[in-house]
Motif scaffolding. Structure first.
Motif, PDB file in Angstrom:
ATOM      1  N   ILE B  35       0.822  -1.208   0.000  1.00  0.00           N
ATOM      2  CA  ILE B  35       0.000   0.000   0.000  1.00  0.00           C
ATOM      3  C   ILE B  35       0.861   1.266   0.000  1.00  0.00           C
ATOM      4  CG2 ILE B  35      -1.916  -1.167   1.158  1.00  0.00           C
ATOM      5  CD1 ILE B  35      -1.131   0.372   3.728  1.00  0.00           C
ATOM      6  N   GLY B  36       0.211   2.327  -0.393  1.00  0.00           N
ATOM      7  CA  GLY B  36       0.885   3.629  -0.416  1.00  0.00           C
ATOM      8  C   GLY B  36       0.086   4.555  -1.311  1.00  0.00           C
ATOM      9  N   PRO B  37       0.243   5.867  -1.111  1.00  0.00           N
ATOM     10  CA  PRO B  37      -0.505   6.803  -1.969  1.00  0.00           C
ATOM     11  C   PRO B  37       0.021   6.754  -3.398  1.00  0.00           C
ATOM     12  CG  PRO B  37       1.083   7.973  -0.594  1.00  0.00           C
ATOM     13  CD  PRO B  37       1.122   6.552  -0.160  1.00  0.00           C
ATOM     14  N   ASN B  38      -0.699   7.397  -4.306  1.00  0.00           N
ATOM     15  CA  ASN B  38      -0.231   7.459  -5.694  1.00  0.00           C
ATOM     16  C   ASN B  38       1.158   8.094  -5.735  1.00  0.00           C
ATOM     17  OD1 ASN B  38      -2.542   6.345  -6.821  1.00  0.00           O
ATOM     18  ND2 ASN B  38      -3.582   8.325  -6.888  1.00  0.00           N
ATOM     19  N   GLY B  39       2.032   7.509  -6.538  1.00  0.00           N
ATOM     20  CA  GLY B  39       3.375   8.078  -6.688  1.00  0.00           C
ATOM     21  C   GLY B  39       4.336   7.683  -5.584  1.00  0.00           C
ATOM     22  N   ALA B  40       3.924   6.732  -4.724  1.00  0.00           N
ATOM     23  CA  ALA B  40       4.792   6.351  -3.605  1.00  0.00           C
ATOM     24  C   ALA B  40       5.930   5.430  -4.040  1.00  0.00           C
ATOM     25  CB  ALA B  40       3.967   5.661  -2.522  1.00  0.00           C
ATOM     26  N   GLY B  41       5.735   4.723  -5.142  1.00  0.00           N
ATOM     27  CA  GLY B  41       6.784   3.802  -5.617  1.00  0.00           C
ATOM     28  C   GLY B  41       6.310   2.365  -5.769  1.00  0.00           C
ATOM     29  N   LYS B  42       4.981   2.142  -5.650  1.00  0.00           N
ATOM     30  CA  LYS B  42       4.453   0.772  -5.742  1.00  0.00           C
ATOM     31  C   LYS B  42       4.709   0.184  -7.135  1.00  0.00           C
ATOM     32  CE  LYS B  42       0.111   1.849  -4.746  1.00  0.00           C
ATOM     33  NZ  LYS B  42       0.164   3.314  -4.617  1.00  0.00           N
ATOM     34  N   THR B  43       4.313   0.929  -8.159  1.00  0.00           N
ATOM     35  CA  THR B  43       4.451   0.411  -9.520  1.00  0.00           C
ATOM     36  C   THR B  43       5.921   0.265  -9.912  1.00  0.00           C
ATOM     37  OG1 THR B  43       2.315   1.298 -10.142  1.00  0.00           O
ATOM     38  CG2 THR B  43       3.837   0.852 -11.947  1.00  0.00           C
ATOM     39  N   THR B  44       6.755   1.191  -9.452  1.00  0.00           N
ATOM     40  CA  THR B  44       8.191   1.086  -9.763  1.00  0.00           C
ATOM     41  C   THR B  44       8.752  -0.208  -9.165  1.00  0.00           C
ATOM     42  OG1 THR B  44       8.320   3.489  -9.687  1.00  0.00           O
ATOM     43  CG2 THR B  44      10.396   2.317  -9.641  1.00  0.00           C
ATOM     44  N   THR B  45       8.368  -0.498  -7.927  1.00  0.00           N
ATOM     45  CA  THR B  45       8.830  -1.740  -7.294  1.00  0.00           C
ATOM     46  C   THR B  45       8.358  -2.951  -8.082  1.00  0.00           C
ATOM     47  OG1 THR B  45       8.493  -0.619  -5.172  1.00  0.00           O
ATOM     48  CG2 THR B  45       8.935  -2.975  -5.090  1.00  0.00           C
ATOM     49  N   ILE B  46       7.064  -2.945  -8.435  1.00  0.00           N
ATOM     50  CA  ILE B  46       6.495  -4.092  -9.150  1.00  0.00           C
ATOM     51  C   ILE B  46       7.144  -4.237 -10.529  1.00  0.00           C
ATOM     52  CG2 ILE B  46       4.354  -4.819 -10.322  1.00  0.00           C
ATOM     53  CD1 ILE B  46       2.930  -4.238  -7.684  1.00  0.00           C
ATOM     54  N   ASN B  47       7.381  -3.115 -11.194  1.00  0.00           N
ATOM     55  CA  ASN B  47       8.052  -3.186 -12.501  1.00  0.00           C
ATOM     56  C   ASN B  47       9.448  -3.789 -12.381  1.00  0.00           C
ATOM     57  OD1 ASN B  47       5.883  -2.175 -13.853  1.00  0.00           O
ATOM     58  ND2 ASN B  47       6.684  -0.104 -14.076  1.00  0.00           N
TER      59      ASN B  47
END
Lengths: 210, 294
Positions: B35-47
Motif C-alpha cells: 500500500i501507499g498513496p499514488n506516486g509512492a513507488g508501488k508500480t516502480t517496485t512491481i516493474n
C-alpha cells in the motif's frame, strides 16, 4: 523468440497493414513487367523499404497505443529476445519481399514463354544494393526507435524511407556494378555487420531503459 | 521458511523520484498488500520485480533464485495484472490468449476455458468491449492458466465498483486457499485489504515505512483523539507517527496503543486504526510537527 514473432504476426494480421501492403504491391506490379527497367525502377526499389516501413510502423504504433513496453517484458522473455525478435521480424519481411518479387518475376517469365533459370529470377545486383540500403536504414532507425520511442521517430522514419528508396534507385541508375559475385558477397557481409552492430546497440539501450 | 519473494535494498533513481533501499519479503501461501498513496513507488517496485525496469541497486530473489540471470525461468512461475492494461485490446480474448499461451510452457487451455466460463467472459468478444472489471478478470484468467505460483497484481481494483471489488477479493482468497500460491497486491484502496491481506507493506515517498503482518498492525496501531489543548501533551509522548487537526481537536496515529492505554488520561479517546487511517495519518499528518516519532 517465436512467441514474440507470433505476437507481431498476430498484430499485423489483425490490422490493415497487410491490406495496404498487398494494395501497394499490386499498384507497383506493372513496373515489374519491364525486365530492363526492373532493377532500376524507383518504385521497385522503394517497394522494399516502404513495405517494411509500413509493417514496422504499424507494429510500433500498436505497441505504443497499448503500452506493450509495460507488459511484454513481464512475460518469460529477456529484453535481448524482445529486441532480437523485432530485428528478425524486419529481416523476415525483407526476405519475404525478395521472394514475392521473384515469384512475380517467374510468373511473368512463364507468361512470356521465356526460360527460367537461377540468373533471371532475381536481379542479384539490385538485391545486394537493397540489402545494403535495408541494413543501413533499419540499422539506424531501430536503435533510434529504442532510444526515442515511436512518437518522436515516426516522422523521421517516413522521411528516411523516402531517402533510402531514392538512394537505392540512384545507386542502380548510376550503374554501380554490383553483379560481380565478390562485390555482392562483400555488400552482404557489410550489411550483416551493420545490422548486428545496430542490434547490440539497441539491446543496450532497451536493457537500460526505464 | 523459504521466501517466495525477497526484495533486498532495491534502488531506482529518476529525475523527480527515488526508490530508496526498498526491502521486504513474502512467504508462500499468503497475501501481501503493498500500500501507499499514488506516486509512492508501488508500480516502480512491481516493474522491477517483473523485470520491466532495471534497478540501479539491490537484489530481487524469487523462488530462491536471483531474478537477474534467471528471469525467463522465474517468470514462467509468475502471473501478473498490471495497472489498466489488458494487453492488445483490439483483439478478442481468445486471440490474445493465443498470443500469451505461446510464452508459457505450462499453459493449460482447459484451465483458461474453465476460468473464462467461471468469470462469465465471452472469449469471442474484443477485449476493448469488456468493462474495466471484465478486463481485470480476463487478465486474471490468463494469469491463472499457466499454473503460476506467485501472482503480482498492480492496482487490480482501481476504477472498479465495490461489488466487483468484493467479487475479486473472493477470487483472490480462493486462489491462495491451497496454501501454495502467493499474492502480492498493490493498491491505494486499503479497504480491499482489510479482510484478505496477511501482511502489509507500506511505502511512502519511495521508502518502506513498515512491512509486517496485518494482525500486529491492527493490534499495535491506534488513533488517539482529543481536544486541541491536549495536542502538545500527546505529541510530547514521542509515540505519534502522524497527526491531523480540526477546529475542535486532533486525531493522532500511534504504533504503541498499549502505552496510551496505560498512560493517557481518560479524556483521550483511543480507537482501532484501519489501514486507511494509518496511510492517511502517515501521508497527511507528518508534515508540520517536529515531535513525531518517525
Amino acid at each position: 523468440m517465436t512467441s514474440l514473432l507470433y505476437k507481431d504476426w498476430s498484430i499485423i494480421k489483425k490490422t490493415r497493414a497487410l491490406y495496404f501492403s498487398v494494395l501497394y504491391f499490386s499498384l507497383i506490379m506493372p513496373s515489374f513487367q519491364n525486365m530492363d527497367f526492373f532493377g532500376k525502377s524507383f518504385l521497385a526499389n522503394s517497394y522494399y523499404i516502404f513495405i517494411i516501413y509500413l509493417l514496422f510502423s504499424y507494429l510500433t504504433a500498436y505497441d505504443y497505443k497499448y503500452n506493450s513496453d509495460n507488459f511484454i517484458p513481464a512475460f518469460p522473455v529477456t529484453k535481448k529476445q524482445i529486441v532480437a525478435a523485432r530485428y528478425v521480424f524486419v529481416a523476415l519481411t525483407f526476405a519475404a519481399c525478395l521472394v514475392l518479387q521473384s515469384v512475380v518475376r517467374i510468373v511473368i517469365l512463364v507468361l512470356k514463354g521465356q526460360d527460367i533459370n537461377i540468373m533471371n529470377i532475381m536481379d542479384y545486383g539490385q538485391a545486394a544494393i537493397l540489402i545494403l540500403v535495408f541494413s543501413l536504414y533499419f540499422g539506424i532507425v531501430l536503435p533510434l526507435y529504442y532510444k526515442l520511442g515511436y512518437q518522436k521517430l515516426r516522422l523521421l522514419m517516413i522521411g528516411a524511407a523516402v531517402i533510402s528508396g531514392t538512394v537505392s534507385s540512384v545507386l542502380s541508375e548510376v550503374g554501380l556494378d554490383m553483379n560481380r559475385p565478390l562485390v555482392m558477397l562483400f555488400a552482404v557481409i557489410i550489411s550483416a555487420v551493420i545490422y548486428y552492430f545496430s542490434f547490440t546497440i539497441s539491446v543496450n539501450i532497451y536493457k537500460n531503459g526505464n | 521458511m523459504n521466501k517466495v519473494l525477497e526484495v533486498i535494498g532495491l534502488e531506482k533513481h529518476y529525475d523527480n523520484f527515488t526508490l530508496d533501499k526498498v526491502s521486504f519479503s513474502i512467504e508462500p501461501g499468503y497475501i501481501m498488500g503493498y500500500i501507499g498513496p499514488n506516486g509512492a513507488g508501488k508500480t516502480t517496485t512491481i516493474n522491477a520485480i517483473l523485470d520491466i525496469i532495471k534497478p540501479d541497486k539491490g537484489k530481487i530473489m524469487l523462488f530462491g533464485k536471483e531474478l537477474n540471470g534467471n528471469a525467463c525461468e522465474i517468470k514462467q512461475r509468475i502471473g501478473f495484472i498490471i495497472g489498466e492494461n489488458a494487453f492488445y485490446e483490439f483483439m478478442n480474448a481468445k486471440e490474445m490468449a493465443g498470443i500469451i499461451s505461446r510464452f508459457y510452457k505450462r499453459w493449460d487451455w482447459g484451465l483458461f476455458n474453465k476460468y473464462m466460463r467461471e468469470f462469465e467472459l465471452d472469449p469471442g468478444k474484443k477485449i476493448e468491449s469488456y468493462s474495466r472489471g471484465m478486463k481485470v478478470k480476463f487478465a486474471l484468467a490468463c494469469a491463472l492458466s499457466h499454473h503460476a505460483e506467485l501472482f503480482i497484481l498492480d492496482e487490480p481494483t482501481s476504477g472498479l465498483d465495490p461489488v466487483f471489488r468484493s467479487e475479486l477479493m473472493e477470487i483472490f482468497q480462493q486462489i491462495i486457499s491451497d496454501g501454495e500460491k502467493t499474492i502480492l497486491f498493490s493498491t491505494h484502496i486499503t479497504s480491499d485489504l482489510d479482510n484478505i491481506a496477511d501482511y502489509i507493506t507500506f511505502i511512502y515517498q519511495g521508502r518502506i515505512v513498515f512491512s509486517r503482518d496485518k494482525d500486529s498492525i491492527m493490534t499495535e496501531f491506534a488513533l488517539v483523539k482529543g481536544r486541541k489543548d491536549q495536542r502538545d501533551m500527546v505529541l510530547g509522548s514521542g509515540k505519534i507517527k502522524g497527526m491531523l487537526e480540526s477546529d475542535v481537536g486532533f486525531s493522532a496515529l500511534t504504533d504503541d496503543r498499549n502505552w496510551f492505554f496505560r498512560n493517557a488520561p481518560g479524556s483521550l479517546v483511543i480507537e482501532r486504526a484501519t489501514l486507511e487511517d494509518i496511510m492517511v495519518h502517515f501521508v497527511r499528518g507528518n508534515k508540520k510537527y517536529d515531535k513525531l516519532a518517525i
